[in-house]
Scaffold this active site. Structure first.
Site, PDB file in Angstrom:
ATOM      1  N   ASN A 159      -3.706   1.758 -13.945  1.00  0.00           N
ATOM      2  CA  ASN A 159      -2.806   0.841 -13.239  1.00  0.00           C
ATOM      3  C   ASN A 159      -1.417   1.455 -13.191  1.00  0.00           C
ATOM      4  O   ASN A 159      -1.014   2.167 -14.110  1.00  0.00           O
ATOM      5  CB  ASN A 159      -2.740  -0.483 -14.010  1.00  0.00           C
ATOM      6  N   HIS A 182       2.525   0.277 -13.108  1.00  0.00           N
ATOM      7  CA  HIS A 182       3.343  -0.915 -13.363  1.00  0.00           C
ATOM      8  C   HIS A 182       4.819  -0.518 -13.260  1.00  0.00           C
ATOM      9  O   HIS A 182       5.218   0.529 -13.779  1.00  0.00           O
ATOM     10  CB  HIS A 182       3.038  -1.478 -14.751  1.00  0.00           C
ATOM     11  N   MET A 218      -2.578  -7.476  -7.724  1.00  0.00           N
ATOM     12  CA  MET A 218      -1.788  -8.516  -8.380  1.00  0.00           C
ATOM     13  C   MET A 218      -2.620  -9.585  -9.086  1.00  0.00           C
ATOM     14  O   MET A 218      -2.122 -10.665  -9.392  1.00  0.00           O
ATOM     15  CB  MET A 218      -0.820  -9.146  -7.371  1.00  0.00           C
ATOM     16  N   ARG A 219      -3.870  -9.285  -9.392  1.00  0.00           N
ATOM     17  CA  ARG A 219      -4.679 -10.218 -10.192  1.00  0.00           C
ATOM     18  C   ARG A 219      -5.010  -9.579 -11.518  1.00  0.00           C
ATOM     19  O   ARG A 219      -5.013  -8.347 -11.624  1.00  0.00           O
ATOM     20  CB  ARG A 219      -6.001 -10.527  -9.479  1.00  0.00           C
ATOM     21  N   GLY A 268       0.780  -1.237   0.000  1.00  0.00           N
ATOM     22  CA  GLY A 268       0.000   0.000   0.000  1.00  0.00           C
ATOM     23  C   GLY A 268       0.809   1.283   0.000  1.00  0.00           C
ATOM     24  O   GLY A 268       0.284   2.348   0.350  1.00  0.00           O
ATOM     25  N   SER A 269       2.083   1.216  -0.432  1.00  0.00           N
ATOM     26  CA  SER A 269       2.855   2.466  -0.430  1.00  0.00           C
ATOM     27  C   SER A 269       2.364   3.430  -1.507  1.00  0.00           C
ATOM     28  O   SER A 269       2.414   4.644  -1.326  1.00  0.00           O
ATOM     29  CB  SER A 269       4.354   2.189  -0.572  1.00  0.00           C
ATOM     30  N   ASN A 270       1.862   2.908  -2.618  1.00  0.00           N
ATOM     31  CA  ASN A 270       1.304   3.816  -3.631  1.00  0.00           C
ATOM     32  C   ASN A 270      -0.008   4.433  -3.145  1.00  0.00           C
ATOM     33  O   ASN A 270      -0.293   5.592  -3.445  1.00  0.00           O
ATOM     34  CB  ASN A 270       1.111   3.081  -4.968  1.00  0.00           C
ATOM     35  N   LYS A 322     -13.977 -17.021 -10.554  1.00  0.00           N
ATOM     36  CA  LYS A 322     -13.457 -15.663 -10.732  1.00  0.00           C
ATOM     37  C   LYS A 322     -14.585 -14.681 -11.086  1.00  0.00           C
ATOM     38  O   LYS A 322     -14.614 -13.557 -10.618  1.00  0.00           O
ATOM     39  CB  LYS A 322     -12.390 -15.674 -11.841  1.00  0.00           C
TER      40      LYS A 322
END
Ligand code: GAR
Length: 206
Positions: free
Chosen positions: A108, A110, A91-92, A13-15, A66
């Site tokens: 997102n 990346h 991460m999914r 959770g740093s972002n 899913k």
């Protein structure tokens, strides 16, 4: 009204912290309405909770498949009516159906200069390729993995003696600058999606 964000995160959770810091410091006129995680003990949920932001664990194991999990996730997200859904270390892989039905843009972050080194272990891929520069990318999420239109990037040098950890640390610092900056442009309506590309509009002069 402030630009409404929902955040999806799987880990540290740093972002997310970088987003909340930018909001506090007035660099990002936005409100984080809720943080969702697929992992019960994700630190990101604690970060949200400690800041009074709604923190929701959606257990992938609690649904048959899913599709069921994503339906539940989508329901939770849509209930807070975000203007934008931010994947901050999620991460999914989201299904095309989820992306289509999100009801808002999805962005997102990346840890590579896309389109290089998509998918898992971006830093390992960069080191194996021997690149002299790596970095991070904020992009729109579409039906492909790490392939949507690029919004912004930041570059870092790769040192000859870098390990995954040292490179990740250097890139992460830039991620914490990049993500709030990109969201600020989104909030200001300055990102236009044009087919495969995202265009940054010039700041309106007053
Ligand atoms: C970040 O480095 C982010 O770029 C990466 O996971 C880390 C999450 O850190 N995301 C991906 O690899 C997505 N494919 P954080 O939980 O401290 O924000």
């Amino acid at each position: 009204m402030a630009y409404a964000l929902a955040v999806l995160a799987s880990g540290r959770g740093s972002n997310l912290e970088a987003i909340l810091r930018a909001v506090d410091e007035g660099r990002l006129d936005a409100e984080v309405r809720a943080v969702f995680s697929d992992r019960e003990h994700a630190r990101a949920l604690d970060v949200a909770g400690s800041r009074g932001v709604r923190a929701v664990w959606v257990d992938p194991g609690a649904y048959g498949d899913k599709a069921g999990y994503e339906r539940a996730l989508l329901e939770g997200i849509r209930a807070v009516s975000p203007n934008c859904l931010v994947l901050a270390g999620y991460m999914r892989i989201l299904s095309p159906r989820f992306v289509e039905n999100a009801g808002c843009p999805i962005v997102n972050i990346h840890p590579s200069l896309l389109p290089a080194f998509a998918g898992l272990d971006a830093h390992g891929q960069a080191l194996a390729a021997g690149v002299r520069f790596s970095g991070c990318t904020v992009h729109f999420v579409d039906e492909g993995v790490d392939q949507g239109p690029i919004i912004m990037q930041r570059v870092v040098p790769v040192a000859p003696d870098d390990t995954r950890e040292t490179l990740a640390g250097r890139v992460l610092k830039e991620e914490h600058i990049l993500l709030p900056e990109a969201l600020d442009l989104m909030a200001k309506g300055r990102i236009l999606r044009e087919g495969r590309k995202a265009v940054i509009l010039k700041e309106e002069s007053h």
